[in-house]
Design an enzyme around this catalytic site. Sequence first.
Site: not given
Length: 253
Positions: A143, A157
């Site tokens: 990401s 995350y």
Amino acid sequence: MDINKLFDVKDKVVLVTGGGRGIGLMIATGFVSAGAKVYISSRTASVCDKDLANVSRSLQICLLWKNANDWLKNYLSMNHLDVLVNNSGTNYNATIEEYPDDMFDKVLNLNLKRIFTLTQACLPLLKSNATGDSPSRVINIGSVDGIRPPPQTTFAYSASKAGLHHLTKHMASQLGEENILFNTVAPGAFRSKMMKATLDAFEEVIKSKIPLGRIGEPEDIAGTVLYLSSRAGQYTTGAVIVVDGGVVAGAKL
């Protein structure tokens, strides 16, 4: 140079985790459209059956984490694996004062540790058909939040994705001699279950901060993964490829 075969993945055996929705579905659909033999995993098998009827099979992801090599060989009669796409993941958002230990552990476990575990279990299948002229591939979905701190309080995350980017490079350095290539794709904003609430509330704001001015489309992510899986990407390993419309370069989002 045979340009007609440069991006060819026809008949490659591919496993996409979390392939029943979102970015995983985009990737799986791209492989299917290109003639690959695709297996998908999902925590919800019904999602796979409903949304990707053309894919070979639906797998329960819980069955993959343990003894994955034996399970895939015995249940699917799979004797080799050309491409493993580690896409499955989760997220959690809470303030730093309220972020619970159990959710931090859950995010790190699924987004990082289990990717290592599944890749480790699949190594015999990845090695069995790999050669210098036709290496196997492991493609991890990271990401942009693993590259720059996100504005949301998704601490586990972003940490898990940054760790995954580095794990990819480490494994690439160790397994190149086994003819297995490891790369990470780091997407920005795409239409997925994880992004739905954010896009519903802030889509126009988000697009205004993306240099290309739009949300990612299925072709954007599928094309990148097909490149990494084909002859075109055969000399690329240990890379983190950003697919975000310029967000990281523009540093506006």
